[in-house]
Write a protein that holds these residues in place. Sequence first.
Motif, short mmCIF file in Angstrom:
data_model
loop_
_atom_site.label_atom_id
_atom_site.label_comp_id
_atom_site.label_asym_id
_atom_site.label_seq_id
_atom_site.Cartn_x
_atom_site.Cartn_y
_atom_site.Cartn_z
N ARG A 3 0.83 -1.20 0.00
CA ARG A 3 0.00 0.00 0.00
C ARG A 3 0.86 1.25 0.00
N ILE A 4 0.28 2.31 -0.55
CA ILE A 4 0.86 3.63 -0.42
C ILE A 4 0.13 4.33 0.72
N VAL A 5 0.88 4.86 1.67
CA VAL A 5 0.30 5.55 2.81
C VAL A 5 0.78 7.00 2.82
N TYR A 6 0.11 7.81 3.60
CA TYR A 6 0.41 9.24 3.69
C TYR A 6 0.97 9.54 5.07
N ASP A 10 3.86 13.25 2.67
CA ASP A 10 4.56 12.34 1.77
C ASP A 10 3.74 11.08 1.52
N TYR A 11 3.81 10.59 0.27
CA TYR A 11 3.18 9.32 -0.09
C TYR A 11 4.28 8.27 -0.16
N GLU A 15 6.01 0.07 4.01
CA GLU A 15 7.22 -0.40 4.70
C GLU A 15 8.15 0.77 5.06
N GLU A 16 8.01 1.87 4.36
CA GLU A 16 8.90 3.01 4.60
C GLU A 16 8.26 4.07 5.49
N ALA A 17 7.01 3.89 5.85
CA ALA A 17 6.30 4.89 6.66
C ALA A 17 6.72 4.78 8.11
N LYS A 18 7.14 5.90 8.69
CA LYS A 18 7.62 5.88 10.08
C LYS A 18 7.14 7.10 10.84
#
Length: 287
Positions: A3-6, A10-11, A15-18
């Motif tokens: 998934r793309i999260v916000y 930033d989108y 796995e890279e959302a922190k």
Amino acid sequence: MSRIVYVNGDYLPEEEAKVSVFDRGFLMADGVYEVTSVLGGKLIDFDGHAARLARSLAELDMAQPISHEDLLAAHRELVARNGIEEGLVYLQITRGNPGDRDFVFPDPETTPGTVVMFTQSKPGLAASPAAKTGIKVISIPDQRWARRDIKTVQLLYPSMGKMAALAAGADDAWFVEDGKVTEGTSNNAYIVKDGKIITRERSSDILHGITRAAVLRYAAEAQMEIEERRFTLEEAQAADEAFVTSATAFVMPVVEIDGVKVGAGTPGPVAGRLREIYLEESLKSAI
């Protein structure tokens, strides 16, 4: 494909959302949230959710870190990027990361809030099988804090309520305080007696449901009788029908309360008609 999260403008792949371990949402549940349903790739009742979000932030003396226009654009972008036809967009805003743990609220000028959004795909959301069979609920004491009108991320006790329901072979739980039903773990509660829809009046005791407001408006337009007042568990068990409303359940019939069948023990005509009306009207106004 993830998934793309916000996260704060930033989108990102999930796995890279922190978010910082010092964020007050993580440390103190100092945050609010909204859940907006998606049907046919469009947002249901977005303006209502945005308005309640602004109210929740104001009640907690939190700054609004994102404009209405940018909030809508982000919701639409996430729906498009993740290909959501039926599902939801979850939004959470916390008071942010002041750099260290402290009970005192940080200055919003130096500590902007943290904004996180993500989607969940739920094919068949509108055609839920449970709407045809109804759900069973149990009752539990309402032991939450007194400001239930603010949609905060403090959801441990509602989670415990849902787990208690599952352990009892039911689907959900209704909270009871001073002998009266307040609401469900994640929904507003209603009964129907002699054709009259009865639901607890708005106050700090319950969440001011966006779906609740829409359903009551549609019911009034359909010339259904409505009474906003408190009702007992015994009244609910003796009712002709019962149901709940929420952003993702829409209108969901309740057929059993603490092992006692409500009415005939099957979904009733009032709840069924309200679900039809709500879905039909919501799809017309979806954006």
